[in-house]
Motif scaffolding. Structure first.
Motif, PDB file in Angstrom:
ATOM      1  N   ASP A  99       0.822  -1.213   0.000  1.00 55.32           N
ATOM      2  CA  ASP A  99       0.000   0.000   0.000  1.00 55.32           C
ATOM      3  C   ASP A  99       0.857   1.265   0.000  1.00 55.32           C
ATOM      4  O   ASP A  99       0.507   2.270  -0.624  1.00 55.32           O
ATOM      5  CB  ASP A  99      -0.919   0.023   1.228  1.00 55.32           C
ATOM      6  CG  ASP A  99      -1.968  -1.074   1.166  1.00 55.32           C
ATOM      7  OD1 ASP A  99      -2.071  -1.719   0.110  1.00 55.32           O
ATOM      8  OD2 ASP A  99      -2.681  -1.290   2.162  1.00 55.32           O
ATOM      9  N   LEU A 103       0.810   4.308  -2.873  1.00 57.97           N
ATOM     10  CA  LEU A 103       0.653   5.726  -2.542  1.00 57.97           C
ATOM     11  C   LEU A 103       1.840   6.537  -3.043  1.00 57.97           C
ATOM     12  O   LEU A 103       1.670   7.612  -3.634  1.00 57.97           O
ATOM     13  CB  LEU A 103       0.510   5.897  -1.027  1.00 57.97           C
ATOM     14  CG  LEU A 103       0.404   7.349  -0.537  1.00 57.97           C
ATOM     15  CD1 LEU A 103      -0.909   7.980  -0.994  1.00 57.97           C
ATOM     16  CD2 LEU A 103       0.534   7.426   0.980  1.00 57.97           C
ATOM     17  N   PRO A 169      -3.034  16.319   3.590  1.00 58.41           N
ATOM     18  CA  PRO A 169      -3.773  15.109   3.201  1.00 58.41           C
ATOM     19  C   PRO A 169      -2.860  13.932   2.881  1.00 58.41           C
ATOM     20  O   PRO A 169      -3.205  12.775   3.169  1.00 58.41           O
ATOM     21  CB  PRO A 169      -4.566  15.552   1.964  1.00 58.41           C
ATOM     22  CG  PRO A 169      -3.870  16.752   1.457  1.00 58.41           C
ATOM     23  CD  PRO A 169      -3.285  17.429   2.653  1.00 58.41           C
ATOM     24  N   ILE A 170      -1.682  14.226   2.302  1.00 59.83           N
ATOM     25  CA  ILE A 170      -0.746  13.137   2.003  1.00 59.83           C
ATOM     26  C   ILE A 170      -0.300  12.449   3.289  1.00 59.83           C
ATOM     27  O   ILE A 170      -0.180  11.223   3.350  1.00 59.83           O
ATOM     28  CB  ILE A 170       0.485  13.676   1.239  1.00 59.83           C
ATOM     29  CG1 ILE A 170       0.072  14.200  -0.137  1.00 59.83           C
ATOM     30  CG2 ILE A 170       1.549  12.596   1.091  1.00 59.83           C
ATOM     31  CD1 ILE A 170       1.196  14.882  -0.892  1.00 59.83           C
ATOM     32  N   ASP A 173      -3.017  10.160   4.590  1.00 59.55           N
ATOM     33  CA  ASP A 173      -3.072   8.979   3.728  1.00 59.55           C
ATOM     34  C   ASP A 173      -1.926   8.028   4.045  1.00 59.55           C
ATOM     35  O   ASP A 173      -2.092   6.804   4.053  1.00 59.55           O
ATOM     36  CB  ASP A 173      -3.013   9.385   2.257  1.00 59.55           C
ATOM     37  CG  ASP A 173      -4.346   9.913   1.751  1.00 59.55           C
ATOM     38  OD1 ASP A 173      -5.367   9.669   2.410  1.00 59.55           O
ATOM     39  OD2 ASP A 173      -4.354  10.579   0.697  1.00 59.55           O
ATOM     40  N   GLY A 176      -2.652   5.964   6.921  1.00 61.12           N
ATOM     41  CA  GLY A 176      -3.599   4.887   6.624  1.00 61.12           C
ATOM     42  C   GLY A 176      -2.965   3.714   5.905  1.00 61.12           C
ATOM     43  O   GLY A 176      -3.230   2.552   6.244  1.00 61.12           O
ATOM     44  N   VAL A 177      -2.116   3.995   4.918  1.00 62.38           N
ATOM     45  CA  VAL A 177      -1.565   2.899   4.116  1.00 62.38           C
ATOM     46  C   VAL A 177      -0.548   2.068   4.886  1.00 62.38           C
ATOM     47  O   VAL A 177      -0.284   0.912   4.517  1.00 62.38           O
ATOM     48  CB  VAL A 177      -0.929   3.416   2.802  1.00 62.38           C
ATOM     49  CG1 VAL A 177      -1.957   4.067   1.926  1.00 62.38           C
ATOM     50  CG2 VAL A 177       0.239   4.352   3.079  1.00 62.38           C
TER      51      VAL A 177
END
Length: 230
Positions: A99, A103, A169-170, A173, A176-177
């Motif tokens: 993941d 990304l 936002p990166i 993310d 999360g990944v």
């Protein structure tokens, strides 16, 4: 044999919902070209088998090894070794996490090479490694999880004000990944293994707390990367 059956069952249950939704949309709304829809079905079969073999590998090899390492480390009675192993293992499993690579590739494409995948993967992996090491410190010295989480997210929101807007936002993310299908099982098993030796009564809680703490690391790492780029 039981692990193989469980992996096959989990794979089909994981793929079934998205397959049903896409097929339903194809029939009622999208009306893709037949060639493209066939490519989707072929890809679906490949993903199903890939996920099946991946889960078999996790259940048969990754989880037992992670827990064995976690149980062996405290027996050395060397605090620095436990913390260093947490750092290195956190970095290693994050670099291998699929993941994270997806990304990083997408961000490199969107930024037109401004943020390379190598820099992003390295930053995220270092962030996870540092916070896995911090989780080892927490287990060894019995530091309450809520204090570390509160401090971690307080730093996140402070640094978020200092970094360029595009990195916020990166960063989330990235957090999360890193909780993906490779990193989470290994980190959980490692945490439970260490806690089962050092803190026998609540080893399960220690493992879950380790993952929660480790997910803060990549957020902070990417935010700090934004500050550096700025």
């Amino acid at each position: 044999m039981e692990e193989i059956k469980d992996s096959i069952k989990e794979s089909f249950l994981a793929i079934l919902p998205v397959s049903a939704v896409v097929i339903l949309l194809q029939v009622l709304l999208i009306d893709l070209q037949w060639e493209k829809f066939m490519l989707f079905l072929v890809g679906l079969v490949m993903v199903t088998f890939g996920l099946m073999f991946f889960l078999m590998g996790v259940n048969i090899g990754l989880l037992p090894v992670g827990e064995m390492i976690g149980k062996a480390l405290p027996k050395s009675q060397k605090t620095w070794l436990i913390i260093s192993a947490g750092l290195l293992l956190g970095i290693a499993v994050t670099v291998a996490e699929p993941d994270v690579r997806v990304l990083a590739t997408q961000i490199e494409e969107v930024s037109e090479g401004g943020i390379t995948s190598l820099i992003l993967i390295s930053s995220v992996a270092l962030g996870v490694g540092i916070f896995v090491a911090l989780a080892m410190v927490r287990t060894i010295y019995k530091i309450p999880l809520q204090y570390l989480l509160l401090l971690g997210y307080l730093l996140v929101f402070i640094i978020a004000y200092l970094t360029p807007d595009a990195f916020v936002p990166i960063s989330f993310d990235a957090g999360g990944v890193t909780t993906g299908p490779l990193a989470v099982p290994f980190i959980l098993a490692l945490g439970v293994g260490v806690a089962s030796v050092l803190r026998e009564k609540d080893s399960s809680d220690e493992g879950f707390g380790l993952v929660a703490l480790a997910s803060i690391g990549p957020i902070l790492a990417v935010l700090l990367l934004g500050v550096i780029y700025q």
